[in-house]
Every structure is written in C-alpha cells, then in structure tokens.
Enzyme design. Sequence first.
Site, mmCIF file in Angstrom:
data_model
loop_
_atom_site.group_PDB
_atom_site.id
_atom_site.type_symbol
_atom_site.label_atom_id
_atom_site.label_comp_id
_atom_site.label_asym_id
_atom_site.label_seq_id
_atom_site.Cartn_x
_atom_site.Cartn_y
_atom_site.Cartn_z
ATOM 1 N N ALA A 89 0.881 -1.177 0.000
ATOM 2 C CA ALA A 89 0.000 0.000 0.000
ATOM 3 C C ALA A 89 0.914 1.221 0.000
ATOM 4 C CB ALA A 89 -0.866 -0.012 1.249
ATOM 5 N N GLY A 113 0.709 -4.921 1.125
ATOM 6 C CA GLY A 113 -0.543 -4.915 0.358
ATOM 7 C C GLY A 113 -0.381 -5.555 -1.017
ATOM 8 N N GLU A 122 -0.705 -9.138 -0.374
ATOM 9 C CA GLU A 122 -2.130 -9.373 -0.071
ATOM 10 C C GLU A 122 -2.950 -9.435 -1.363
ATOM 11 O OE1 GLU A 122 -2.183 -6.098 2.941
ATOM 12 O OE2 GLU A 122 -3.259 -7.587 4.116
ATOM 13 N N GLU A 138 5.013 -5.248 7.203
ATOM 14 C CA GLU A 138 4.194 -4.286 7.961
ATOM 15 C C GLU A 138 4.662 -4.080 9.401
ATOM 16 O OE1 GLU A 138 2.946 -6.316 5.741
ATOM 17 O OE2 GLU A 138 1.159 -5.480 4.776
HETATM 18 N N1 CO8 Z 1 4.615 3.093 -0.698
HETATM 19 C C1 CO8 Z 1 5.014 4.277 -1.231
HETATM 20 N N2 CO8 Z 1 6.165 4.422 -1.918
HETATM 21 C C2 CO8 Z 1 6.917 3.323 -2.104
HETATM 22 C C3 CO8 Z 1 6.554 2.061 -1.582
HETATM 23 C C4 CO8 Z 1 5.333 1.965 -0.855
HETATM 24 N N3 CO8 Z 1 4.891 0.813 -0.332
HETATM 25 N N4 CO8 Z 1 7.524 1.173 -1.914
HETATM 26 C C5 CO8 Z 1 8.449 1.861 -2.609
HETATM 27 N N5 CO8 Z 1 8.079 3.157 -2.725
HETATM 28 C C6 CO8 Z 1 8.803 4.235 -3.409
HETATM 29 C C7 CO8 Z 1 10.022 4.688 -2.602
HETATM 30 O O1 CO8 Z 1 9.644 5.587 -1.588
HETATM 31 C C8 CO8 Z 1 10.871 5.281 -3.679
HETATM 32 O O2 CO8 Z 1 10.379 6.567 -3.947
HETATM 33 P P1 CO8 Z 1 11.409 7.832 -4.068
HETATM 34 O O3 CO8 Z 1 12.213 7.489 -5.306
HETATM 35 O O4 CO8 Z 1 10.500 8.993 -4.244
HETATM 36 O O5 CO8 Z 1 12.247 7.826 -2.841
HETATM 37 C C9 CO8 Z 1 10.576 4.428 -4.902
HETATM 38 O O6 CO8 Z 1 9.340 3.755 -4.631
HETATM 39 C C10 CO8 Z 1 11.629 3.371 -5.156
HETATM 40 O O7 CO8 Z 1 11.812 2.645 -3.958
HETATM 41 P P2 CO8 Z 1 13.265 2.486 -3.248
HETATM 42 O O8 CO8 Z 1 14.151 3.625 -3.564
HETATM 43 O O9 CO8 Z 1 13.018 2.177 -1.810
HETATM 44 O O10 CO8 Z 1 13.782 1.185 -4.027
HETATM 45 P P3 CO8 Z 1 14.816 0.095 -3.502
HETATM 46 O O11 CO8 Z 1 15.170 -0.748 -4.668
HETATM 47 O O12 CO8 Z 1 15.914 0.733 -2.715
HETATM 48 O O13 CO8 Z 1 13.970 -0.797 -2.452
HETATM 49 C C11 CO8 Z 1 12.013 -1.988 -1.696
HETATM 50 C C12 CO8 Z 1 12.877 -1.552 -2.896
HETATM 51 C C13 CO8 Z 1 12.806 -2.974 -0.823
HETATM 52 C C14 CO8 Z 1 10.771 -2.658 -2.242
HETATM 53 C C15 CO8 Z 1 11.649 -0.724 -0.866
HETATM 54 O O14 CO8 Z 1 11.095 0.245 -1.744
HETATM 55 C C16 CO8 Z 1 10.644 -0.959 0.228
HETATM 56 O O15 CO8 Z 1 11.012 -1.493 1.268
HETATM 57 N N6 CO8 Z 1 9.381 -0.526 0.023
HETATM 58 C C17 CO8 Z 1 8.361 -0.588 1.023
HETATM 59 C C18 CO8 Z 1 7.838 -1.981 1.169
HETATM 60 C C19 CO8 Z 1 6.817 -2.015 2.280
HETATM 61 O O16 CO8 Z 1 7.086 -1.736 3.426
HETATM 62 N N7 CO8 Z 1 5.595 -2.399 1.903
HETATM 63 C C20 CO8 Z 1 4.500 -2.519 2.818
HETATM 64 C C21 CO8 Z 1 3.769 -1.247 2.936
HETATM 65 S S1 CO8 Z 1 2.552 -1.283 4.225
HETATM 66 C C22 CO8 Z 1 1.270 -2.099 3.522
HETATM 67 O O17 CO8 Z 1 1.312 -2.535 2.401
HETATM 68 C C23 CO8 Z 1 0.088 -2.235 4.400
HETATM 69 C C24 CO8 Z 1 -1.010 -3.008 3.723
HETATM 70 C C25 CO8 Z 1 -2.290 -2.812 4.391
HETATM 71 C C26 CO8 Z 1 -2.802 -1.434 4.150
HETATM 72 C C27 CO8 Z 1 -4.211 -1.356 4.413
HETATM 73 C C28 CO8 Z 1 -4.759 0.064 4.291
HETATM 74 C C29 CO8 Z 1 -3.751 1.184 4.236
#
Ligand code: CO8
Length: 256
Positions: A67, A113, A116, A136
Amino acid sequence: MKQENNIQIEIENNIALLTICREKQLNALNQSVLNHLSITLDDLAEDPTVRALIITGKGDKAFVAGADIKEFQHLNTQEGYELAKNGQENVFDKIENFSKPIIAAVNGYALGGGLELAIACHIRVASKSAKLGFPECSLGLIPGYGGTQRLGQLIGKGNALEMILTGSMLNVEKSEKLGLINKISDDKNILVDAKKMAQACIKNSPKALASAIKCINKSFHKKGFESEKTEFSKLFNTDDFKEGVLAFLEKRRPNY
Ligand code: CO8
C-alpha cells in the site's frame, strides 16, 4: 489496449491483462489505483468475452511494493479502519470471490498490500527474481487487506506467523515450497506462463469454474477479517507506527 488512471487493460483471446502502472513508486497501491481496480473488476465481471484475468505490475522490478505508505502516514484510527474496510470489500474480497479465474503474475517485489493482492488472486505465477514478504510490523503495522487471514490459509499458521512476525522477504524457491506461489517462471516468460495458466482454466466450463471458486472459498472461515481491521486501525494511533513510517521515509531503520 486502454489505460485509465494507472490501470492498463488489454483483452486478448478471452483473457484480460490488468497492469498496475505506477512504476516509479514500485506500483504501490494508492486510493486511485484501488478505486479503478474495483471499477475495472465490475466491468470485467459483466463482459462475456472475458473468461479469465491476469493482474501484474508495470516494469521488471515490482509486482506491487505494498500500500502507498506516503498516502496513509497521517491517518488516524478511524480513517485507517475505513481504508482497510474499503480496500477489503471493494478490491481484495471482490478478487477472491470473482467468478472467473484471476491469476497474479508476480513479476518482482510483492510486499505488504502487494502480497495481499497476490494471495487474494486464485493462482500465483512468480518470476525467478520476485521477492515476497509482509514488512508491515517493521512499520508498526500489520497487514490490513486480509493478509493475516489468507496467508495462513495458504501456507499454514506456523509459516504465516514466521513470515509476518519476522517480516522476512522470501525468494521464489522458498515461496513455492511453502505453497505461497503455484509456479516459478523465467523473468521474461512470466506473462506467457500466466496466460498458459489462464488458458488451462478457461478451456473448462465457466459455470463450473464459478462454482468451484465459490465452494473452495466457502470452506474457509472469515471471522478473523473483522479483527484484522480493528487491530490494524488501532496501530495508527501509536508512536511505533509514527516511528516506522518516518524511518521508511528517511530511509533508515526504525528504533522501537
Ligand atoms: N509506498 C510508497 N512508496 C513506495 C513504496 C510503498 N509501499 N515502496 C516503494 N516506494 C517508493 C520509494 O519511496 C521510492 O520513492 P522515491 O524514489 O521517491 O524515494 C521508490 O518507490 C523506489 O523505492 P526504493 O528507492 O526504496 O527502491 P529500492 O530498490 O531501494 O527498495 C524496496 C525496494 C525494498 C521494495 C523498498 O522500496 C521498500 O522497502 N518498500 C516498502 C515496502 C513495504 O514496506 N511495503 C509494505 C507497505 S505497508 C502495507 O502494504 C500495508 C497493507 C495494508 C494497508 C491497508 C490500508 C492502508
């Protein structure tokens, strides 16, 4: 081919390919994507030319990285509950209960998400480089789109607890061994293999497929979904959540 608000739709040989197009954000699910996914699902449910769906992410890095963290960082408990409820009812439950087979073509990161979304689909084909996980708890949250419920149904309670509590990312070999994915595909063949899987389904009777999906879903209890929404939303009102999200945005480890 048509594209509406971050969802690209291509229909060929009775199979609809839905591509989530937010490549720069690793296809993270924001409200706009979820709303249009919901509308698209309703349209495709009614389209008699479409007999199976494939959902994938744009590019070769991510299926869906979760998400959109930036979108939910300032929510309170009530807003978090509404977000989880709307997402569950309008997208994730709709996918699980869709009367035509839906295949997730997991072409990279499937996190939070995003995983999911993949496990709400009926079948998962994943590319060799895909990584699957539920991070999460590292954000001070839990899965809120049905992940705490569907994960255990697929891989068993012990494995689900390990995945969610450690937040570890799994490679596809481990994911296949656990039953989290159905098939591993070469990166360049992922859509070919997903289409083959869809074709294998749609050679069968559409009415029988709809009944099979309905009955298989009926055999799983749903009472935990309400607890998930409640527990998920309570976490929005904690210091841990604020620290977890801030740490992600500041690209550092959270300090709990
Ligand atoms: N949300 C928003 N932006 C994201 C997300 C995300 N989940 N994942 C990546 N991005 C963005 C980064 O912020 C980055 O943006 P910017 O260039 O502006 O800084 C861009 O995408 C590229 O990402 P990275 O620079 O981090 O890329 P890397 O190759 O270094 O890393 C990863 C890749 C490992 C995938 C890393 O991006 C990461 O850890 N992402 C987050 C993963 C995460 O924690 N996902 C779970 C989110 S919580 C969730 O899903 C809850 C579900 C339930 C929600 C229910 C209602 C809300």
